[in-house]
Design a protein around this motif. Structure first.
Motif, PDB file in Angstrom:
ATOM      1  N   ILE A 454       0.838  -1.204   0.000  1.00  0.00           N
ATOM      2  CA  ILE A 454       0.000   0.000   0.000  1.00  0.00           C
ATOM      3  C   ILE A 454       0.873   1.255   0.000  1.00  0.00           C
ATOM      4  O   ILE A 454       1.796   1.377   0.800  1.00  0.00           O
ATOM      5  CB  ILE A 454      -0.960  -0.006   1.198  1.00  0.00           C
ATOM      6  N   VAL A 455       0.557   2.181  -0.900  1.00  0.00           N
ATOM      7  CA  VAL A 455       1.274   3.455  -0.980  1.00  0.00           C
ATOM      8  C   VAL A 455       0.743   4.419   0.075  1.00  0.00           C
ATOM      9  O   VAL A 455       1.508   5.035   0.819  1.00  0.00           O
ATOM     10  CB  VAL A 455       1.124   4.077  -2.385  1.00  0.00           C
ATOM     11  N   GLU A 456      -0.561   4.569   0.128  1.00  0.00           N
ATOM     12  CA  GLU A 456      -1.177   5.545   1.033  1.00  0.00           C
ATOM     13  C   GLU A 456      -2.628   5.147   1.252  1.00  0.00           C
ATOM     14  O   GLU A 456      -3.232   4.451   0.435  1.00  0.00           O
ATOM     15  CB  GLU A 456      -1.096   6.953   0.428  1.00  0.00           C
ATOM     16  N   ALA A 473     -12.395   2.808   3.934  1.00  0.00           N
ATOM     17  CA  ALA A 473     -10.962   3.007   3.706  1.00  0.00           C
ATOM     18  C   ALA A 473     -10.692   3.173   2.215  1.00  0.00           C
ATOM     19  O   ALA A 473     -11.111   2.339   1.406  1.00  0.00           O
ATOM     20  CB  ALA A 473     -10.169   1.832   4.245  1.00  0.00           C
ATOM     21  N   PHE A 474     -10.020   4.265   1.873  1.00  0.00           N
ATOM     22  CA  PHE A 474      -9.587   4.504   0.500  1.00  0.00           C
ATOM     23  C   PHE A 474      -8.095   4.209   0.442  1.00  0.00           C
ATOM     24  O   PHE A 474      -7.323   4.741   1.265  1.00  0.00           O
ATOM     25  CB  PHE A 474      -9.877   5.944   0.094  1.00  0.00           C
ATOM     26  N   VAL A 475      -7.687   3.372  -0.477  1.00  0.00           N
ATOM     27  CA  VAL A 475      -6.290   2.926  -0.513  1.00  0.00           C
ATOM     28  C   VAL A 475      -5.708   3.074  -1.907  1.00  0.00           C
ATOM     29  O   VAL A 475      -6.393   2.866  -2.914  1.00  0.00           O
ATOM     30  CB  VAL A 475      -6.150   1.458  -0.044  1.00  0.00           C
ATOM     31  N   ARG A 510      -6.485   5.809  -7.577  1.00  0.00           N
ATOM     32  CA  ARG A 510      -5.181   5.999  -8.229  1.00  0.00           C
ATOM     33  C   ARG A 510      -4.370   7.076  -7.530  1.00  0.00           C
ATOM     34  O   ARG A 510      -3.142   7.002  -7.441  1.00  0.00           O
ATOM     35  CB  ARG A 510      -5.383   6.369  -9.695  1.00  0.00           C
ATOM     36  N   ASP A 511      -5.055   8.090  -7.060  1.00  0.00           N
ATOM     37  CA  ASP A 511      -4.417   9.193  -6.352  1.00  0.00           C
ATOM     38  C   ASP A 511      -5.472   9.849  -5.485  1.00  0.00           C
ATOM     39  O   ASP A 511      -6.675   9.625  -5.663  1.00  0.00           O
ATOM     40  CB  ASP A 511      -3.816  10.207  -7.324  1.00  0.00           C
ATOM     41  N   PHE A 512      -5.041  10.676  -4.545  1.00  0.00           N
ATOM     42  CA  PHE A 512      -5.971  11.307  -3.619  1.00  0.00           C
ATOM     43  C   PHE A 512      -6.189  12.774  -3.971  1.00  0.00           C
ATOM     44  O   PHE A 512      -5.232  13.483  -4.313  1.00  0.00           O
ATOM     45  CB  PHE A 512      -5.444  11.217  -2.183  1.00  0.00           C
ATOM     46  N   PRO A 513      -7.438  13.251  -3.871  1.00  0.00           N
ATOM     47  CA  PRO A 513      -7.657  14.696  -3.991  1.00  0.00           C
ATOM     48  C   PRO A 513      -7.009  15.401  -2.806  1.00  0.00           C
ATOM     49  O   PRO A 513      -7.017  14.872  -1.683  1.00  0.00           O
ATOM     50  CB  PRO A 513      -9.183  14.822  -3.961  1.00  0.00           C
ATOM     51  N   ARG A 514      -6.449  16.559  -3.052  1.00  0.00           N
ATOM     52  CA  ARG A 514      -5.669  17.248  -2.016  1.00  0.00           C
ATOM     53  C   ARG A 514      -6.194  18.657  -1.778  1.00  0.00           C
ATOM     54  O   ARG A 514      -6.777  19.286  -2.665  1.00  0.00           O
ATOM     55  CB  ARG A 514      -4.199  17.354  -2.434  1.00  0.00           C
ATOM     56  N   LYS A 523     -13.573  15.077   2.248  1.00  0.00           N
ATOM     57  CA  LYS A 523     -14.935  15.401   1.837  1.00  0.00           C
ATOM     58  C   LYS A 523     -15.142  15.054   0.363  1.00  0.00           C
ATOM     59  O   LYS A 523     -16.135  14.405  -0.011  1.00  0.00           O
ATOM     60  CB  LYS A 523     -15.214  16.883   2.086  1.00  0.00           C
ATOM     61  N   THR A 524     -14.203  15.473  -0.482  1.00  0.00           N
ATOM     62  CA  THR A 524     -14.288  15.172  -1.907  1.00  0.00           C
ATOM     63  C   THR A 524     -14.150  13.678  -2.162  1.00  0.00           C
ATOM     64  O   THR A 524     -14.839  13.100  -3.016  1.00  0.00           O
ATOM     65  CB  THR A 524     -13.199  15.945  -2.674  1.00  0.00           C
ATOM     66  N   LEU A 525     -13.262  13.044  -1.419  1.00  0.00           N
ATOM     67  CA  LEU A 525     -13.033  11.607  -1.563  1.00  0.00           C
ATOM     68  C   LEU A 525     -14.322  10.823  -1.326  1.00  0.00           C
ATOM     69  O   LEU A 525     -14.713   9.965  -2.126  1.00  0.00           O
ATOM     70  CB  LEU A 525     -11.959  11.176  -0.566  1.00  0.00           C
ATOM     71  N   LEU A 526     -15.004  11.138  -0.238  1.00  0.00           N
ATOM     72  CA  LEU A 526     -16.237  10.433   0.091  1.00  0.00           C
ATOM     73  C   LEU A 526     -17.340  10.751  -0.907  1.00  0.00           C
ATOM     74  O   LEU A 526     -18.067   9.849  -1.353  1.00  0.00           O
ATOM     75  CB  LEU A 526     -16.685  10.810   1.507  1.00  0.00           C
ATOM     76  N   GLN A 527     -17.480  12.033  -1.266  1.00  0.00           N
ATOM     77  CA  GLN A 527     -18.553  12.415  -2.174  1.00  0.00           C
ATOM     78  C   GLN A 527     -18.411  11.734  -3.527  1.00  0.00           C
ATOM     79  O   GLN A 527     -19.395  11.294  -4.131  1.00  0.00           O
ATOM     80  CB  GLN A 527     -18.587  13.935  -2.352  1.00  0.00           C
ATOM     81  N   THR A 528     -17.180  11.607  -4.003  1.00  0.00           N
ATOM     82  CA  THR A 528     -16.938  10.935  -5.278  1.00  0.00           C
ATOM     83  C   THR A 528     -17.370   9.477  -5.209  1.00  0.00           C
ATOM     84  O   THR A 528     -18.013   8.950  -6.124  1.00  0.00           O
ATOM     85  CB  THR A 528     -15.446  11.029  -5.656  1.00  0.00           C
ATOM     86  N   ALA A 529     -17.038   8.812  -4.099  1.00  0.00           N
ATOM     87  CA  ALA A 529     -17.407   7.405  -3.935  1.00  0.00           C
ATOM     88  C   ALA A 529     -18.917   7.237  -3.837  1.00  0.00           C
ATOM     89  O   ALA A 529     -19.495   6.306  -4.408  1.00  0.00           O
ATOM     90  CB  ALA A 529     -16.726   6.826  -2.703  1.00  0.00           C
TER      91      ALA A 529
END
Length: 534
Positions: A454-456, A473-475, A510-514, A523-529
């Motif tokens: 796992i990278v992050e 969990a987002f990986v 693939r990558d995380f919003p920052r 917030k963006t991560l969850l909303q996208t999912a």
């Protein structure tokens, strides 16, 4: 301007205790220009300034700004890449008594509008090459009668150019001595990176900045011969704090042209960088490079600050580069409330804590009633330090909401061990409430991040009709490693983690919003999912 929270007796106490002195950054830089005129003060891919040249250029620019009619304590809004010209501008502001507010390069109309409304800048400075036309036009329309400066040699129409300013016919010898900021005056505004984008604007007395510089140099053993790679923007704490090290010792600051991992390593090799500073996301990328093929023998330490560092990435980078990782934590309101010591063994420096506070800083862990908790108990971290911000810029309500009797409520969940070392367990607002069971995302993230494939990772609170909230969990997996949710779940259960803390869903990204290219935007991560499930 007088600091909001600091009464004269408090400042006198800082002076008596030796935390503050009456010196200013201008005093220090003038001394360096006299004692080390030919030593390099700062360098980027296009320009180099010795201490004597930096002093002369900032004197000239300060005189120009005064001739343009800018009053003492006037404010300036700056949005530019971190480079030598930004440093000349920062020093000139100090000499001319202009309070600079430095915005991240990624900010656009919404974020800049928030700052303009509160700061009411008399001057706006940008890099035309790095500002899109829409943002520039918005600034022209909304910054009122502010003087407009383009830090590039070929300015956009209607903006004064850098070369034109420095070649102006001004009498530098008549630069008024009383224009420079005193040690007990506010001389800087920094912007915290809020998840809403509407950041808090922190005011900084000159004395606090000098104190920060000194205690940081002491903890990291910075010396005048060091060449410091500023591998994070100076609009943020990680870059800004390490540039401030040059206020105590005449070290050189080296600025990259960008933050691609391979380019940073190229710069470290070519410039023989001895000390680097960066943020966790860039450290992760650096650790993925072919470090064994690099000549990094000059690099003795890398400071990683502003957010929770990935310990696996930190250990990997240190083991393969020979460079010591120094973990630090803080906020724009109070930097350095946790900071490892460069001389500590790796087992202690990278034990998952953020170390001891910098000299003069005090820590308390409190419960939701504000009662101080004993060692080993988990609660909210509050801090008090002579190098902290003195409140939010012209925002007494926001200041009163988080400062009480010189103690700042960080919003971080933490615990202190018997030696005073601080471990951060996440943000209060990020705590997941699963049917009354409280889950700290950082605890779960640390367990997931231990896996070598796992990278992050990032754990967030997702809505659930039965439990109210559950952890997802987002990986980000390493190349060639598939995500197997059940394998990760088994790993967490076998680690001893309580069953209710195990994420109910694992999502590969693939990558995380920052936020400002640093903190994960949960917030963006969850909303996208959630949108993808609809």
């Amino acid at each position: 301007m007088r600091p909001t929270l600091l009464a004269p007796e408090t400042i006198d106490g800082y002076l008596a205790a030796g935390h503050w002195t009456r010196e200013t950054m201008v005093d220090r830089y003038r001394a360096f220009a006299s004692e080390y005129p030919d030593r390099i003060a700062c360098r980027d891919n296009a320009e180099t300034y010795t201490w004597a040249e930096l002093n002369a250029a900032s004197d000239r620019l300060a005189a120009v700004l005064i001739d343009l009619g800018l009053d003492r304590d006037a404010t300036a809004l700056v949005q530019t890449p971190s480079n030598c010209r930004e440093i000349v501008l920062r020093v000139a502001f100090k000499k001319a008594g202009i309070i600079g507010a430095f915005a991240p390069l990624q900010w656009r109309r919404r974020e800049l509008g928030y700052v303009c409304e509160r700061v009411e800048p008399a001057l706006v400075a940008i890099s035309g090459r790095h500002t899109d036309d829409e943002t520039r036009r918005w600034l022209e329309e909304n910054a009122g009668t502010a003087i407009r400066i383009d830090l590039d040699d070929e300015p956009v129409a209607g903006w004064a150019g850098w070369s034109d300013l420095l070649e102006s016919d001004v009498n530098v010898a008549r630069l008024p001595e009383d224009r420079a900021f005193r040690f007990d005056e506010v001389s800087l505004i920094t912007a915290s990176s809020g998840t809403s984008g509407l950041a808090k604007l922190c005011e900084w007395p000159e004395g606090a900045q000098l104190c920060q510089s000194r205690v940081l140099c002491e903890r990291m053993k910075i010396i005048g011969d060091d060449r410091i790679g500023i591998f994070a923007p100076t609009a943020g704490a990680a870059g800004l704090m390490m540039w401030m090290a040059s206020w105590t010792v005449p070290c050189s600051s080296v600025f990259p042209d960008g933050y691609r991992a391979s380019d940073l390593l190229d710069l470290a090799e070519s410039e023989r960088i001895t000390v680097g500073t960066t943020v966790p996301v860039i450290l992760v990328r650096l650790a993925q490079e072919r470090l064994e093929e690099r000549d990094l023998g000059s690099l003795r330490l890398m400071r990683v600050g502003t957010a929770a560092a990935d310990m696996s990435a930190a250990r990997s980078f240190e083991d393969r580069s020979g460079c010591r990782i120094v973990v630090a934590s803080g906020s724009m309101e109070c930097t350095g409330f946790g900071h490892a010591d460069v001389d500590e063994p790796k087992e202690l420096r990278l034990d998952g804590s953020v170390g001891l506070p910098l000299a003069g800083c005090r820590l308390r862990i409190v419960n939701d009633r504000g009662e101080i908790l004993p060692t080993g108990e988990v609660g909210e971290l509050t801090v008090s330090a002579p190098f902290s911000s003195s409140g939010y810029w012209k925002d007494p309500e926001a200041t009163a909401a988080v400062w009480s009797d010189m103690w700042y409520s960080t919003g971080d969940v933490g615990v202190l061990d018997e030696n005073g070392r601080l471990t951060l367990l996440g943000r209060l607002k990020d705590t997941i409430n699963r049917s009354g069971h409280k889950i700290l995302p950082a605890e779960v993230e640390r367990e997931i991040a231990q896996r070598p494939d796992i990278v992050e990772c990032s754990v967030v609170a997702a809505p659930d009709p039965e439990y109210g909230q559950v952890p997802w969990a987002f990986v980000q997996m390493r190349p060639g490693c598939p995500l197997v949710a059940e394998t990760l779940a088994v790993h967490l259960r076998e680690s001893g983690l309580a069953g209710y803390k195990v994420p109910t869903r694992f999502v590969e990204v693939r990558d995380f919003p920052r936020i400002n290219d640093s903190k994960v935007d949960k917030k963006t991560l969850l909303q996208t999912a959630l949108d993808e499930l609809r």
